[in-house]
Design a protein around this motif. Structure first.
Motif, PDB file in Angstrom:
ATOM      1  N   UNK A  24       0.798  -1.232   0.000  1.00 22.47           N
ATOM      2  CA  UNK A  24       0.000   0.000   0.000  1.00 22.47           C
ATOM      3  C   UNK A  24       0.834   1.288   0.000  1.00 22.47           C
ATOM      4  N   UNK A  25       1.775   1.383   0.942  1.00 17.93           N
ATOM      5  CA  UNK A  25       2.559   2.623   1.006  1.00 17.93           C
ATOM      6  C   UNK A  25       3.423   2.849  -0.233  1.00 17.93           C
ATOM      7  N   UNK A  26       4.169   1.816  -0.702  1.00 21.71           N
ATOM      8  CA  UNK A  26       4.931   2.037  -1.928  1.00 21.71           C
ATOM      9  C   UNK A  26       4.044   2.445  -3.107  1.00 21.71           C
ATOM     10  N   UNK A  27       2.848   1.855  -3.193  1.00 21.32           N
ATOM     11  CA  UNK A  27       1.955   2.207  -4.306  1.00 21.32           C
ATOM     12  C   UNK A  27       1.467   3.650  -4.174  1.00 21.32           C
ATOM     13  N   UNK A  28       1.133   4.061  -2.966  1.00 19.51           N
ATOM     14  CA  UNK A  28       0.686   5.440  -2.758  1.00 19.51           C
ATOM     15  C   UNK A  28       1.790   6.426  -3.114  1.00 19.51           C
ATOM     16  N   UNK A  29       3.014   6.063  -2.741  1.00 17.30           N
ATOM     17  CA  UNK A  29       4.143   6.948  -3.047  1.00 17.30           C
ATOM     18  C   UNK A  29       4.353   7.050  -4.549  1.00 17.30           C
ATOM     19  N   UNK A  30       4.165   5.924  -5.211  1.00 19.65           N
ATOM     20  CA  UNK A  30       4.337   5.901  -6.669  1.00 19.65           C
ATOM     21  C   UNK A  30       3.268   6.770  -7.349  1.00 19.65           C
ATOM     22  N   UNK A  31       2.024   6.647  -6.885  1.00 20.67           N
ATOM     23  CA  UNK A  31       0.938   7.457  -7.451  1.00 20.67           C
ATOM     24  C   UNK A  31       1.244   8.939  -7.246  1.00 20.67           C
ATOM     25  N   UNK A  32       1.681   9.265  -6.039  1.00 18.79           N
ATOM     26  CA  UNK A  32       1.954  10.670  -5.761  1.00 18.79           C
ATOM     27  C   UNK A  32       3.124  11.211  -6.592  1.00 18.79           C
ATOM     28  N   UNK A  33       4.144  10.382  -6.761  1.00 17.12           N
ATOM     29  CA  UNK A  33       5.279  10.815  -7.581  1.00 17.12           C
ATOM     30  C   UNK A  33       4.851  11.074  -9.016  1.00 17.12           C
ATOM     31  N   UNK A  34       3.947  10.246  -9.490  1.00 15.98           N
ATOM     32  CA  UNK A  34       3.506  10.354 -10.880  1.00 15.98           C
ATOM     33  C   UNK A  34       2.547  11.520 -11.080  1.00 15.98           C
ATOM     34  N   UNK A  35       1.561  11.622 -10.171  1.00 12.42           N
ATOM     35  CA  UNK A  35       0.482  12.595 -10.365  1.00 12.42           C
ATOM     36  C   UNK A  35       0.635  13.875  -9.547  1.00 12.42           C
ATOM     37  N   UNK A  36       1.526  13.849  -8.585  1.00  6.33           N
ATOM     38  CA  UNK A  36       1.686  15.030  -7.736  1.00  6.33           C
ATOM     39  C   UNK A  36       0.822  14.986  -6.491  1.00  6.33           C
ATOM     40  N   UNK A  37      -0.241  14.200  -6.496  1.00  3.72           N
ATOM     41  CA  UNK A  37      -1.085  14.036  -5.315  1.00  3.72           C
ATOM     42  C   UNK A  37      -1.895  12.747  -5.449  1.00  3.72           C
ATOM     43  N   UNK A  38      -2.659  12.418  -4.417  1.00  8.99           N
ATOM     44  CA  UNK A  38      -3.437  11.185  -4.452  1.00  8.99           C
ATOM     45  C   UNK A  38      -4.926  11.534  -4.477  1.00  8.99           C
ATOM     46  N   UNK A  39      -5.550  11.317  -5.587  1.00  9.05           N
ATOM     47  CA  UNK A  39      -6.953  11.710  -5.753  1.00  9.05           C
ATOM     48  C   UNK A  39      -7.887  10.672  -5.133  1.00  9.05           C
ATOM     49  N   UNK A  40      -9.143  11.075  -4.907  1.00 13.67           N
ATOM     50  CA  UNK A  40     -10.158  10.155  -4.385  1.00 13.67           C
ATOM     51  C   UNK A  40     -10.276   8.931  -5.291  1.00 13.67           C
ATOM     52  N   UNK A  41     -10.228   9.203  -6.596  1.00 14.93           N
ATOM     53  CA  UNK A  41     -10.383   8.132  -7.571  1.00 14.93           C
ATOM     54  C   UNK A  41      -9.224   7.132  -7.458  1.00 14.93           C
ATOM     55  N   UNK A  42      -8.033   7.683  -7.297  1.00 15.21           N
ATOM     56  CA  UNK A  42      -6.856   6.803  -7.181  1.00 15.21           C
ATOM     57  C   UNK A  42      -6.964   5.931  -5.926  1.00 15.21           C
ATOM     58  N   UNK A  71      -9.770   4.986  -4.446  1.00 19.06           N
ATOM     59  CA  UNK A  71     -10.823   4.004  -4.702  1.00 19.06           C
ATOM     60  C   UNK A  71     -10.266   2.835  -5.522  1.00 19.06           C
ATOM     61  N   UNK A  72      -9.496   3.184  -6.564  1.00 23.11           N
ATOM     62  CA  UNK A  72      -8.952   2.170  -7.468  1.00 23.11           C
ATOM     63  C   UNK A  72      -7.989   1.237  -6.726  1.00 23.11           C
ATOM     64  N   UNK A  73      -7.139   1.856  -5.917  1.00 26.31           N
ATOM     65  CA  UNK A  73      -6.148   1.082  -5.171  1.00 26.31           C
ATOM     66  C   UNK A  73      -6.838   0.177  -4.142  1.00 26.31           C
ATOM     67  N   UNK A  74      -7.904   0.706  -3.522  1.00 25.39           N
ATOM     68  CA  UNK A  74      -8.657  -0.075  -2.537  1.00 25.39           C
ATOM     69  C   UNK A  74      -9.263  -1.311  -3.203  1.00 25.39           C
ATOM     70  N   UNK A  75      -9.847  -1.118  -4.381  1.00 27.96           N
ATOM     71  CA  UNK A  75     -10.441  -2.242  -5.122  1.00 27.96           C
ATOM     72  C   UNK A  75      -9.394  -3.304  -5.408  1.00 27.96           C
ATOM     73  N   UNK A  76      -8.228  -2.810  -5.831  1.00 25.55           N
ATOM     74  CA  UNK A  76      -7.148  -3.717  -6.192  1.00 25.55           C
ATOM     75  C   UNK A  76      -6.710  -4.583  -5.010  1.00 25.55           C
ATOM     76  N   UNK A  77      -6.645  -3.952  -3.827  1.00 28.24           N
ATOM     77  CA  UNK A  77      -6.152  -4.663  -2.644  1.00 28.24           C
ATOM     78  C   UNK A  77      -7.279  -5.345  -1.867  1.00 28.24           C
ATOM     79  N   UNK A  78      -8.506  -5.128  -2.314  1.00 31.60           N
ATOM     80  CA  UNK A  78      -9.634  -5.757  -1.644  1.00 31.60           C
ATOM     81  C   UNK A  78      -9.900  -5.188  -0.265  1.00 31.60           C
TER      82      UNK A  78
END
Lengths: 400, 158
Positions: B28-46, B48-55
């Motif tokens: 979870x944390x590495x993925x969140x960091x990756x999203x933030x590095x790519x997009x600059x922040x972590x959106x609600x949609x991101x 939601x998507x990550x939550x679905x992925x991890x169940x």
């Protein structure tokens, strides 16, 4: 920019693989025995005997076991791990591999604070080189049944994650909130498996211990604190930086080493440590006297210690995870009292409350953050009454 | 406290129950960091998507994001300048450096420049006390800050 470092143990120099080769030539039990005989204790400051910790993890039941390197140094005034990871990464990693061999773990994590993210590429490069040379991965140094790999994970700006169980929570993908202990990580750690969490500096010392022997290591230091300690010295001195000193080195000696003049007080152990007044400069760095993760901040006579305490309390207010009520609610109250003290408006009643609240926090907080947050305020009240604008009757109260 | 989502119960042969620890969430944390590095922040949609992925429930993801001070759910500047508010930095003149930043950028602590280039923040000790006052600019550690250095630093941020 950095000069040649010198020190009795960690800065004494060691060839790549020297410690690792020596370890793999011994049985697992002998490696643990050597570490235990060296009497090395955890260098993060808590001082748990490393050999005992390794033995607990080695004898714990579990299909998987983990080694975690705590590189989340966040104590104000600490920067020794920055230096270790920049200049001695290989020794640190070899220490982790040796730990993996000793306890029977296959996987290691380095939990590196987010502030040091820029070290990532260098550390990856060191790991790659070790793998290329057979010092990491499958069949390490030709030892068929020994596999160990290391992964780097980055923290994201939470001081509390330096507490080992909060760190494990964070690695598992949770909020970094400390766990109840027991169970201890050595039997129920990462993903419920036996886990050894050691400080960067502890791992850095291990290859030296194995290569040069427990007896050699234990020849440095004091009766109860063997070996050396890395100190991160900053504040009012001419030569701030990282120094390696044998345990038993006095504050006076340190101040001379860093060329500090006109020193009024020295904060040992960062925001959660203690403030040492001039008349106690004969005290020494050791687990039995001034126990520290390495932070030494020097204050000259022009500094206001109340400002210092205020800064520390602001830090704790920011970093408290909010899990335990005494810490979450107590720190802002202490901060308020510190402000009143600075303004000379602390009543005698409130002074009494500072003490009782501090006691509650020390007793009822789950982790070191809440337990040690009151230290700074209590220590200037007790040791530096002249710094505090208090009435005579309040001063009497302090001496009780 | 046992984690509901991390522990699964399996029935082994012979009918014995066994708890299997699922460590998928560890990413979870590495993925969140990756999203933030790519997009600059972590959106609600991101989230939601990550939550679905991890169940796991999206609120679980949000609870983690909101815990860590270096993760954020709002867009920030391309460069985040974080001034250390460690006592050693304060002793070495952090106040002057802070004022220089605020003056040069025309914003206060905690704000982002209108062009979205720079966010100014304060942070706890960054491990540069031997070179105080110190700052963290995105991932880069910078020591010995001074009002003059503020100007050259800002000029170098493209």
């Amino acid at each position: 920019m950095e000069t040649q470092r010198q020190g009795p143990i960690i800065f004494s120099g060691i060839a790549p693989d020297e410690g690792l080769k020596a370890a793999l030539g011994q049985s697992r039990a002998d490696v643990i025995g050597e570490v235990r005989n060296s009497q090395i204790k955890g260098r993060g400051g808590a001082g748990f005997p490393t050999g005992v910790k390794w033995n607990l993890a080695a004898t714990a039941q579990g299909e998987r076991k983990f080694i975690v390197c705590n590189a989340d140094e966040g104590e104000p005034g600490t920067f020794k791990d920055r230096v270790l990871l920049k200049e001695y990464a290989r020794t640190v990693f070899e220490g982790m591999v040796i730990a993996g061999y000793a306890v029977g773990a296959q996987h290691g994590y380095v939990y590196l604070r987010g502030e040091y993210r820029s070290f990532g590429p260098h550390l990856e490069q060191v790991l790659q080189q070790m793998e290329d040379e057979g010092a990491l991965g499958d069949a390490i140094l030709g030892k068929k049944d020994f596999h160990f790999d290391i992964e780097i994970r980055f923290g994201v700006g939470a001081y509390v994650c330096g507490e080992e169980s909060a760190l494990i929570e964070s690695l598992e993908g949770y909020r970094g909130e400390a766990r109840n202990r027991p169970p201890f990580p050595t039997n129920t750690g990462l993903h419920g498996s036996p886990t050894v969490v050691n400080n960067v500096e502890t791992f850095a010392a291990v290859p030296h211990i194995i290569a040069k022997g427990a007896e050699w290591f234990a020849s440095f230091g004091t009766e109860k604190s063997k070996g050396s300690k890395l100190l991160s010295v900053s504040g009012d001195c001419r030569k701030p930086g990282v120094y390696e000193v044998p345990f038993g080195t006095s504050i006076k000696q340190i101040l001379k080493m860093v060329e500090a003049e006109d020193t009024k007080a020295v904060q040992v152990g960062g925001a959660s440590g203690t403030c040492v007044p001039k008349k106690e400069f004969g005290r020494v760095i050791a687990y039995e006297d001034l126990s520290t993760g390495g932070s030494v901040i020097v204050f000259n006579s022009r500094r206001s210690l109340i400002d210092v305490v205020h800064n520390f309390l602001e830090f704790f207010a920011e970093e408290s995870c909010g899990q335990c009520t005494p810490c979450r609610e107590g720190v802002p109250v202490l901060l308020e009292y510190a402000e009143k003290l600075r303004a000379g408006e602390l009543t005698r009643n409130e002074l009494g409350e500072v003490y009782s609240l501090s006691e509650t926090m020390q007793l009822a907080s789950k982790c070191g953050l809440g337990q040690s947050a009151p230290n700074a305020l209590v220590s200037i009240l007790e040791k530096f009454p002249k710094e505090c604008p208090l009435s005579t009757s309040q001063r009497k109260e302090l001496v009780r | 406290m046992k984690k509901m989502c991390a522990v699964k119960t399996q029935i082994k042969k012979g009918g014995r129950l066994e708890q299997v620890c699922d460590d998928a969430r560890g990413v979870l944390l590495p993925r969140l960091q990756e999203i933030q590095n790519r997009r600059g922040y972590i959106s609600d949609k991101a989230m939601q998507k990550l939550a679905d992925e991890l169940g796991i429930h999206p609120v679980e993801v949000y609870s983690v994001v909101s815990f860590y001070s270096f993760l954020h759910t709002k867009k920030k500047g391309k460069y985040i300048v974080r001034l250390s508010q460690c006592i050693t930095s304060k002793m070495a003149g952090q106040e002057k450096v802070r004022k220089a930043f605020e003056k040069e950028l025309g914003i206060r602590m905690g704000e982002t420049t209108r062009d979205g280039k720079i966010t100014l923040e304060e942070t706890a000790c960054i491990g540069m006390c031997d070179q105080a006052p110190a700052a963290l600019v995105n991932d880069e550690l910078i020591g010995k800050m001074s009002p003059r250095k503020v100007k050259t630093l800002l000029a170098s941020l493209k």
